[in-house]
Scaffold this motif. Structure first.
Motif: not given
Length: 388
Positions: A118-131, A137-142, A93-101
């Motif tokens: 959090t919605d992005h993390l859930l989106e990634a699981i949707d992608i996992m279901d398809r692939t 893998k979660l890394w947070f720059s927070d 996932t990528n939660v570190f390159q958006d201005d909101d973050y």
């Protein structure tokens, strides 16, 4: 003594996952240096990963990074990977390159930003279901740059809430790999700064949450093999991000800076019987090849891990155990060093020859003309990578 046939079988069965982003352009905060022949889309990244596997025989999966590898049809992308002889591995996932973050993602004081992350993390699981991917893998720059900027404990509560929601969305065969990093981009306090923080959150979440060790994310001098041994004992080591560092998170080729450290790490893996793919550890690369050619650099990283593994497999564990039980400090160290100082290149060359591969994958790649071909073919369009 280690049984030669057993060692060869273990090396032939070893699996290493390559990262899609390592094939794209990368750099530092000062400059990104573009290279000719770099992929322009996720399909070309997967093709490069397939090339690495074709020459090494031990890299059958490629990790994706979302949204860097965003496509309209992930099932189709997975089928494309299969057609090239590889599979899609971990989804990052990528939660570190958006201005909101700017002030954090899942730990941000703003509930709306936290929801977006959090919605992005859930989106990634949707992608996992398809692939068909197992690993998220979660890394947070927070983190924080200044004391008082935000409440440290509240941020842990927000993090725990986002992780729980994500964990509860996982399928039966899916899992979280929770990565940590000492500092950067935050400098005062990072919300997941070390393996202990990651481990504590994983224990709280449950059996489908495990720690990912990035070898470049520690303070200088950290005994990483101790962390490996501890997490193996607890059943909480899920993955590695292999790379090398001299100063900070350098993301250089695995084994380039401290091959002895890589050997010590792999010895703990071998000792625990955790090298077998059935054990479940994902041995991933996480590197940025800023000035060197991408594909041969990744091949070289794979070879470096293979060499460290071969040396770890050659440790005379019976002799080592006797020396340790006898309190013979020098002999115990000597047994370990004898294995480390062994030239394992002929052994690995034989393993590759037995698999129908060229004994020297780097030289074979150079002779193949593939690098010249992708430089000629990949003309026009936007190259993938930082700033793309």
């Amino acid at each position: 003594m280690a049984d030669p046939a057993t060692v060869r079988r273990a090396l032939a069965a070893q699996r290493i996952e390559t990262p899609s982003w390592a094939f794209g352009n990368s750099g530092t905060r000062f400059k990104v240096f573009a290279q000719a022949g770099v992929p322009r889309n996720p399909q070309e990244k997967i093709a490069d990963a397939a090339t690495v596997h074709r020459f090494t025989g031990v890299a059958p999966t490629v990790a994706l990074h979302i949204p860097w590898d965003k496509v309209d049809d992930y099932a189709e992308l997975g089928a494309y990977a299969t057609s090239l002889g590889v599979r899609i591995g971990a989804i990052n996932t990528n939660v570190f390159q958006d201005d909101d973050y700017k002030l954090g993602s899942v730990t941000n004081p703003d509930a709306g930003v936290r929801r977006k992350a959090t919605d992005h993390l859930l989106e990634a699981i949707d992608i996992m279901d398809r692939t068909g991917s197992r690993d998220l893998k979660l890394w947070f720059s927070d983190g924080l740059n200044y004391p008082g900027q935000d409440d440290l404990r509240n941020r842990q509560d927000r993090l725990a809430a986002a992780l729980r929601e994500t964990y509860d969305r996982l399928g039966a065969e899916q899992r979280i790999l929770l990565e940590y990093k000492l500092f950067e981009p935050a400098f005062y306090a990072t919300d997941i700064p070390d393996w202990g923080t990651s481990y504590a959150h994983c224990v709280e979440l449950g059996e489908k949450a495990t720690v990912c060790i990035d070898t470049g994310h520690h303070a200088p001098g950290t005994n990483i093999e101790f962390i490996v041994a501890f997490l193996l004992r607890q059943g909480k080591l899920g993955a590695f991000d292999f790379n090398s560092r001299f100063y900070a998170d350098d993301d250089l080729m695995a084994g380039a800076a401290d091959p002895f450290q890589l050997f010590r790490i792999m010895y703990e893996i071998v000792r625990a019987g955790a090298l077998d793919p059935a054990y479940g550890i994902n041995f991933m690369l996480d590197q940025c090849h800023n000035i060197e050619a991408k594909i041969p650099a990744i091949i070289r990283s794979v070879l470096n891990i293979q060499e460290a593994t071969a040396k770890a497999l050659l440790v005379d564990r019976d002799a080592l155990g006797r020396a340790q039980n006898d309190g013979d400090v020098l002999e115990a160290n000597s047994v370990l060093m004898d294995a480390y100082n062994t030239d394992v290149r002929p052994l690995l060359a034989q393993v590759r020859a037995d698999a129908g591969l060229d004994p020297d994958p780097v030289r074979a790649y150079r002779r193949s003309g593939h690098q010249e071909k992708i430089v000629a073919d990949r003309v026009g369009g936007q190259q993938a990578g930082w700033g793309a």
